[in-house]
Every structure is written in C-alpha cells, then in structure tokens.
Scaffold this motif. Structure first.
Motif, PDB file in Angstrom:
ATOM      1  N   TYR A   1     -26.983  55.446 -91.332  1.00  0.00           N
ATOM      2  CA  TYR A   1     -28.332  54.880 -91.474  1.00  0.00           C
ATOM      3  C   TYR A   1     -28.735  54.724 -92.948  1.00  0.00           C
ATOM      4  CZ  TYR A   1     -33.066  53.663 -90.131  1.00  0.00           C
ATOM      5  OH  TYR A   1     -34.248  52.978 -89.951  1.00  0.00           O
TER       6      TYR A   1
ATOM      7  N   GLN B   1     -25.968  40.103 -88.372  1.00  0.00           N
ATOM      8  CA  GLN B   1     -26.701  39.166 -87.498  1.00  0.00           C
ATOM      9  C   GLN B   1     -25.915  38.977 -86.192  1.00  0.00           C
ATOM     10  OE1 GLN B   1     -29.704  38.444 -87.787  1.00  0.00           O
ATOM     11  NE2 GLN B   1     -30.171  38.544 -89.962  1.00  0.00           N
ATOM     12  N   SER B   2     -26.510  39.439 -85.122  1.00  0.00           N
ATOM     13  CA  SER B   2     -25.777  39.462 -83.853  1.00  0.00           C
ATOM     14  C   SER B   2     -25.331  38.073 -83.391  1.00  0.00           C
ATOM     15  CB  SER B   2     -26.595  40.165 -82.768  1.00  0.00           C
ATOM     16  OG  SER B   2     -27.906  39.692 -82.763  1.00  0.00           O
TER      17      SER B   2
ATOM     18  N   GLY C   1     -30.369  44.963 -94.170  1.00  0.00           N
ATOM     19  CA  GLY C   1     -30.816  46.331 -93.899  1.00  0.00           C
ATOM     20  C   GLY C   1     -30.815  46.677 -92.425  1.00  0.00           C
ATOM     21  N   GLN C   2     -30.032  45.931 -91.638  1.00  0.00           N
ATOM     22  CA  GLN C   2     -29.974  46.164 -90.192  1.00  0.00           C
ATOM     23  C   GLN C   2     -28.551  46.035 -89.681  1.00  0.00           C
ATOM     24  OE1 GLN C   2     -32.814  43.233 -88.591  1.00  0.00           O
ATOM     25  NE2 GLN C   2     -34.089  44.967 -87.990  1.00  0.00           N
ATOM     26  N   CYS C   3     -28.285  46.652 -88.547  1.00  0.00           N
ATOM     27  CA  CYS C   3     -27.032  46.430 -87.849  1.00  0.00           C
ATOM     28  C   CYS C   3     -27.335  45.550 -86.632  1.00  0.00           C
ATOM     29  CB  CYS C   3     -26.410  47.764 -87.437  1.00  0.00           C
ATOM     30  SG  CYS C   3     -27.475  48.757 -86.386  1.00  0.00           S
ATOM     31  N   PRO C   4     -26.376  44.974 -85.931  1.00  0.00           N
ATOM     32  CA  PRO C   4     -24.946  45.227 -86.033  1.00  0.00           C
ATOM     33  C   PRO C   4     -24.270  44.562 -87.236  1.00  0.00           C
ATOM     34  CG  PRO C   4     -25.382  43.521 -84.397  1.00  0.00           C
ATOM     35  CD  PRO C   4     -26.706  44.045 -84.830  1.00  0.00           C
TER      36      PRO C   4
ATOM     37  N   MET D   1     -26.979  51.795 -94.361  1.00  0.00           N
ATOM     38  CA  MET D   1     -27.541  50.544 -93.834  1.00  0.00           C
ATOM     39  C   MET D   1     -28.821  50.161 -94.575  1.00  0.00           C
ATOM     40  SD  MET D   1     -28.631  49.732 -89.910  1.00  0.00           S
ATOM     41  CE  MET D   1     -30.311  50.336 -89.864  1.00  0.00           C
ATOM     42  N   LYS D   2     -29.597  51.163 -94.921  1.00  0.00           N
ATOM     43  CA  LYS D   2     -30.880  50.880 -95.565  1.00  0.00           C
ATOM     44  C   LYS D   2     -30.751  50.598 -97.061  1.00  0.00           C
ATOM     45  CE  LYS D   2     -33.485  50.529 -92.295  1.00  0.00           C
ATOM     46  NZ  LYS D   2     -34.012  49.204 -92.102  1.00  0.00           N
TER      47      LYS D   2
ATOM     48  N   ARG E   1     -28.330  44.847 -78.961  1.00  0.00           N
ATOM     49  CA  ARG E   1     -27.936  43.513 -79.401  1.00  0.00           C
ATOM     50  C   ARG E   1     -26.431  43.252 -79.393  1.00  0.00           C
ATOM     51  NH1 ARG E   1     -30.713  39.658 -81.573  1.00  0.00           N
ATOM     52  NH2 ARG E   1     -32.956  39.888 -81.800  1.00  0.00           N
TER      53      ARG E   1
ATOM     54  N   TYR F   1     -22.683  49.987 -85.071  1.00  0.00           N
ATOM     55  CA  TYR F   1     -23.922  49.877 -84.275  1.00  0.00           C
ATOM     56  C   TYR F   1     -24.341  51.250 -83.769  1.00  0.00           C
ATOM     57  CZ  TYR F   1     -27.395  47.436 -81.451  1.00  0.00           C
ATOM     58  OH  TYR F   1     -28.570  46.979 -80.927  1.00  0.00           O
ATOM     59  N   PHE F   2     -25.454  51.271 -83.046  1.00  0.00           N
ATOM     60  CA  PHE F   2     -25.940  52.498 -82.420  1.00  0.00           C
ATOM     61  C   PHE F   2     -25.312  52.637 -81.032  1.00  0.00           C
ATOM     62  CE2 PHE F   2     -29.850  50.920 -84.808  1.00  0.00           C
ATOM     63  CZ  PHE F   2     -29.598  51.688 -85.922  1.00  0.00           C
TER      64      PHE F   2
HETATM   65  N1  LIG Z   1     -31.688  39.558 -86.392  1.00  0.00           N
HETATM   66  C1  LIG Z   1     -30.918  40.765 -86.319  1.00  0.00           C
HETATM   67  C2  LIG Z   1     -31.766  41.885 -85.779  1.00  0.00           C
HETATM   68  C3  LIG Z   1     -31.007  43.172 -85.836  1.00  0.00           C
HETATM   69  C4  LIG Z   1     -31.793  44.360 -85.390  1.00  0.00           C
HETATM   70  O1  LIG Z   1     -32.918  44.254 -84.888  1.00  0.00           O
HETATM   71  N2  LIG Z   1     -31.156  45.521 -85.585  1.00  0.00           N
HETATM   72  C5  LIG Z   1     -31.765  46.778 -85.225  1.00  0.00           C
HETATM   73  C6  LIG Z   1     -30.926  47.447 -84.164  1.00  0.00           C
HETATM   74  S1  LIG Z   1     -30.929  46.497 -82.684  1.00  0.00           S
HETATM   75  C7  LIG Z   1     -31.788  47.670 -86.444  1.00  0.00           C
HETATM   76  O2  LIG Z   1     -30.895  47.640 -87.268  1.00  0.00           O
HETATM   77  N3  LIG Z   1     -32.828  48.472 -86.521  1.00  0.00           N
HETATM   78  C8  LIG Z   1     -33.003  49.447 -87.561  1.00  0.00           C
HETATM   79  C9  LIG Z   1     -33.895  48.981 -88.658  1.00  0.00           C
HETATM   80  O3  LIG Z   1     -34.339  47.819 -88.670  1.00  0.00           O
HETATM   81  O4  LIG Z   1     -34.178  49.808 -89.503  1.00  0.00           O
HETATM   82  C10 LIG Z   1     -29.679  40.561 -85.448  1.00  0.00           C
HETATM   83  O5  LIG Z   1     -29.729  39.710 -84.550  1.00  0.00           O
HETATM   84  O6  LIG Z   1     -28.651  41.216 -85.662  1.00  0.00           O
END
Ligand SMILES: N[C@@H](CCC(=O)N[C@@H](CS)C(=O)NCC(=O)O)C(=O)O
Length: 220
Positions: A35, A62-63, A48-51, A38-39, A13, A7-8
């Motif tokens: 990053y 998915q948190s 394509g997202q964390c955590p 992740m992408k 989240r 995570y960041f």
């Molecule tokens: N539905 C996802 C949403 C995750 C989310 O919004 N992650 C953000 C960080 S809080 C992220 O990875 N942002 C970077 C991006 O989307 O490029 C969850 O609940 O984990």
C-alpha cells in the motif's frame, strides 16, 4: 512467464482479467499490493491505485487498459476493426454501469432507499429513455439482441472481452437485484448462464481462485 497482477484479495476490478485468463488458459499470479508503495511510487502506480499488471516489458495500471492488453494478446478482441470497436464500446458502456454500481456500494452503502432508486434508474426497463448516466441494463440487452438475436456472444461469433465484462456486471447485479434482472433481461441472464459453462470459465468459477469477497466493504 506468468502475468503478475498486483491487487487486493477480493473480486473487485480484477475479475474480468481473471475470467479472461481462465477462458484462454493464461497463467497468472496475484501479488498483494504494498500500500505504501502504491501511494508513493509514481512509476509503478502512476495513478496511486491498483490493479497493476506486469507482463514482460508491459507494466500498466487501469483495469480496462489491462483488459484490453490481455484481449489483444490472447484473441479476445473479435476479428476486424468493426468487431474490435464494438468490443471497446461495450467495455466502456459496462464501465458506466460500474461507476453507478460503485457509488451504490461505497457511497450509498447499499441502503434500501438507494437500492430502490438505483433499480428504478438503471434496471427498470421503462427508465432506459430517461437520465441514467448511460448506465442501464436495457442497453446491454439490446446490444446482445442485435448480434444475431442474442443467443450467442455479444460481439461476432466468438468469445470476447465484451462478453466477460457483461458477464461480470450482470453477475454483480444478480447478487442484489436477482428478481428484477431476471424478469426484465432474459437474454442477458441466458448469456450469463452460457458463458459460465464455457471451458476454463466453469472450472475457474468452481475453484477457490474465485474469491467470495466481492467488495472491500463486504457489501454487494
Ligand atoms: N480507474 C481505476 C480505478 C482503480 C481503483 O479504484 N482502485 C482501487 C481498488 S479497486 C484502489 O486502488 N483503491 C485504493 C486507493 O485509491 O487508495 C481502474 O480502473 O483501475
């Protein structure tokens, strides 16, 4: 083996995950996200997202999926099907509030006009019967009250992931709407105080592991 969370360096989240680990004394490490990986890597980051959580052969994003995994494994899901379903209902209800909260923080950048509209729609007690996207603090207050009058946990007779999801969303709103939340939702505020004092949680909240940065844009 500690759980590894990618995570960041901010609350965001993952805060409920950290609260759960603190309450149950579960060892974890947090690693910065790569990053570019992740992408581009759809195996480790399917959306394509964390955590992202790695726990032995469990490797998930998915948190709320992460919250449910830890809750199942470490006794934070209540007991019996009815309690487990009630915990799920609250996790999903809190997610509705998180959705509108994230819009307030990132979309509306916490501007005064947006704050007033948010307060009127999601916090003011008289708007709980209006159109609020299922996101209203009166709903959480009522659920808490229904569990034995609201002086204990929100589901059953012991701490569950539902308490920690509610705790964190209330905490986020106390930072912005302290007066309004305190005036309208005494049970939620008392619950917030009780949970903060639990063994493990109290130590975590006082420690540097509880990061100051709440959101990536430094608002909230
Ligand atoms: N539905 C996802 C949403 C995750 C989310 O919004 N992650 C953000 C960080 S809080 C992220 O990875 N942002 C970077 C991006 O989307 O490029 C969850 O609940 O984990």
């Amino acid at each position: 083996m500690p759980l590894t969370l990618y995570y960041f360096p901010l609350r965001g989240r993952v805060e409920v995950f950290k609260l759960m680990c603190a309450a149950k004394n579960v060892e974890y490490e947090i690693k910065d996200v790569d990053y570019a990986d992740m992408k581009s890597n759809r195996v480790t980051y399917p959306f394509g997202q964390c955590p992202r959580l790695v726990d032995g052969d469990v490797d998930i994003c998915q948190s709320n999926t992460i919250i449910r995994h830890v809750a199942r494994k470490h006794g934070l899901y209540g007991s019996g099907e009815a309690e487990m379903a009630a915990v799920d209902q609250i996790i999903d209800g809190v997610e509705s509030i998180r959705g509108v909260y994230l819009k307030l923080i990132y979309g509306d950048e916490l501007k005064e006009e947006a704050k007033s509209a948010y307060q009127a729609t999601h916090i003011a007690p008289d708007s709980s019967t209006g159109r609020n996207s299922g996101a209203h603090f009166a709903f959480l207050e009522q659920l808490l009250a229904r569990n034995g009058g609201g002086s204990g946990f929100i589901v059953g007779g012991s701490l569950t992931a539902a308490d920690l999801c509610v705790w964190e969303i209330v905490d986020l709103h106390l930072r912005i709407f302290k007066e309004e939340v305190t005036a309208a939702y005494p049970l939620l505020v008392a619950h917030h105080g009780r949970i903060a004092g639990l063994p493990g949680i109290a130590e975590y909240l006082a420690s540097p592991a509880r990061l100051d940065k709440v959101n990536n844009n430094n608002l909230g």
